[in-house]
Write a protein that holds these residues in place. Structure first.
Motif: not given
Length: 406
Positions: A14-16, A293-310, A331-334
């Motif tokens: 839905l988010t994508l 889609l990924i600008s909120d790093r905490a949201r990215t972690q919870l929703l996609f299981g993707f820990a990201y830091q610039l 295909n919907g995953s990071l």
């Protein structure tokens, strides 16, 4: 109406889809697609880093494929877009200007030290306004440096004054030359604007909250305010009011315990498709670090299981993934990230290092799609060659280079 419920994969789908990232563009982009994409995500973040394509262009490419960068500048100069502080500095649809004008009138949006400086230096502010009235639009580089350097980013006092007036709304960004802001009086940029059209602050906040929920697809309470850098406490109250009025719908996501997510009625058809399993993400693209889609790093972690830091803001010794790593959506995953650099004189895109996420195998189908995407990404930037220097796992680099040569 029974409470809505989703699985985590359905919430991701839905988010994508809400973000315009669930499938590749079906045709070559035209100028109007640029405006429609910005209206969909509501804010297009600008950033100075140009290791690869700048953020605002990259964000659009991820959704539209190749397009003419000049179209974005044309839309700004034609008045279809304006620049202001939303999620950082952004290009925004002009129809949203009344909402931001309401926010300007309620509070000073920008840096507190700039507000304090502007209020303490009314004579400089008056001089800058007089200069604009007499001479027209200016860049800060039009002013010679006099006296000591400023306190912020080596800014001249004229630059600080222009920024103060920009945040107040008396001055707007008429265009950009290169990446330099061109400042002009609001009445020249928007000659037909009348402050009588400003909505009450609470109404503006309500509309921005609704826009945030719509753009996010599935929006937890603590994800809504950061989308536009809105104040957190008032946003929580607005969400409660909107839910009570039936203007947003709560849903539970299995795997996201605690508070519900909210869904905008505009996205109900997408929600139904996600729950039916027919909203399948089927594209491979490369994301800007500043993509909404990924600008909120905490949201990215919870929703996609993707820990990201610039990591460009970290000392080199503390970087794990490189100076400017770009997340890879497949295909919907990071599924990974790559530290990349455009060598423009050589017309070459270098993937300095490719990292696949734990559990993601460098299978032929993934590598073939990634090779196709890399070639398209490079070609759009005027680069004719792509190479991968290293990877984790190590065998992925050789296999991907083989795909790129094929």
């Amino acid at each position: 109406m029974p409470e809505l419920s989703l699985t985590l994969p359905q919430a991701r789908a839905l988010t994508l889809a809400a973000q315009g990232l669930h499938e590749a563009a079906s045709r070559p982009a035209v100028k109007s697609d640029i405006l429609n994409a910005i209206r969909r995500i509501h804010n297009l973040q600008l950033d100075t880093i140009s290791v690869v394509a700048r953020a605002h262009l990259h964000i659009l490419w991820s959704r539209l494929g190749a397009f003419e960068p000049r179209w974005l500048e044309e839309l700004h100069m034609e008045g279809a877009l304006f620049e202001f502080w939303a999620h950082a500095a952004c290009l925004l649809p002009i129809e949203d200007y009344p909402l931001y004008r309401s926010l300007m009138r309620q509070q000073f949006i920008g840096w507190e030290n700039i507000r304090q400086w502007g209020e303490a230096n009314p004579a400089v502010i008056a001089d800058i306004l007089a200069h604009l009235r007499a001479n027209g639009a200016v860049k800060s580089s039009d002013f010679a440096r006099e006296g000591p350097r400023g306190k912020w980013w080596d800014w001249k006092v004229e630059k600080v004054a222009l920024e103060y007036l920009y945040y107040k709304g008396d001055v707007m960004i008429a265009s950009r030359r290169g990446f330099q802001r061109v400042y002009d009086l609001r009445e020249r940029v928007l000659p037909d604007w009348d402050d009588a059209r400003i909505p009450p602050y609470q109404d503006a906040l309500r509309q921005l909250v609704l826009m945030s929920v719509k753009a996010l697809g599935a929006a937890r309470e603590n994800w809504v305010a950061p989308y536009f850098y809105l104040p957190k406490r008032p946003v929580a109250a607005v969400l409660a009011e909107l839910q009570a009025a039936g203007e947003i719908l709560p849903a539970r996501v299995a795997g996201l315990e605690g508070k519900p997510v909210y869904v905008h009625p505009h996205n109900l058809e997408l929600l139904e498709q996600a729950c039916a399993g027919s909203l399948q993400a089927k594209t491979t693209t490369i994301l800007s670090p500043f993509d909404p889609l990924i600008s909120d790093r905490a949201r990215t972690q919870l929703l996609f299981g993707f820990a990201y830091q610039l990591e460009c803001y970290l000392p080199a010794a503390k970087r794990k993934y490189g100076y400017f790593s770009l997340p890879i959506l497949h295909n919907g995953s990071l599924v990974g990230r790559m530290d990349a650099k455009a060598h423009r004189k050589e017309k070459r895109l270098e993937v300095i290092q490719l990292f696949l996420e734990e559990g993601v195998r460098p299978e032929d189908a993934l590598l073939a799609e990634l090779a196709r995407t890399l070639r398209a990404y490079a070609s759009w930037q005027g680069l004719s060659d792509v190479s991968v220097t290293a990877s984790e796992p190590a065998r992925a680099a050789e296999a991907l280079n083989t795909c790129l040569r094929g």
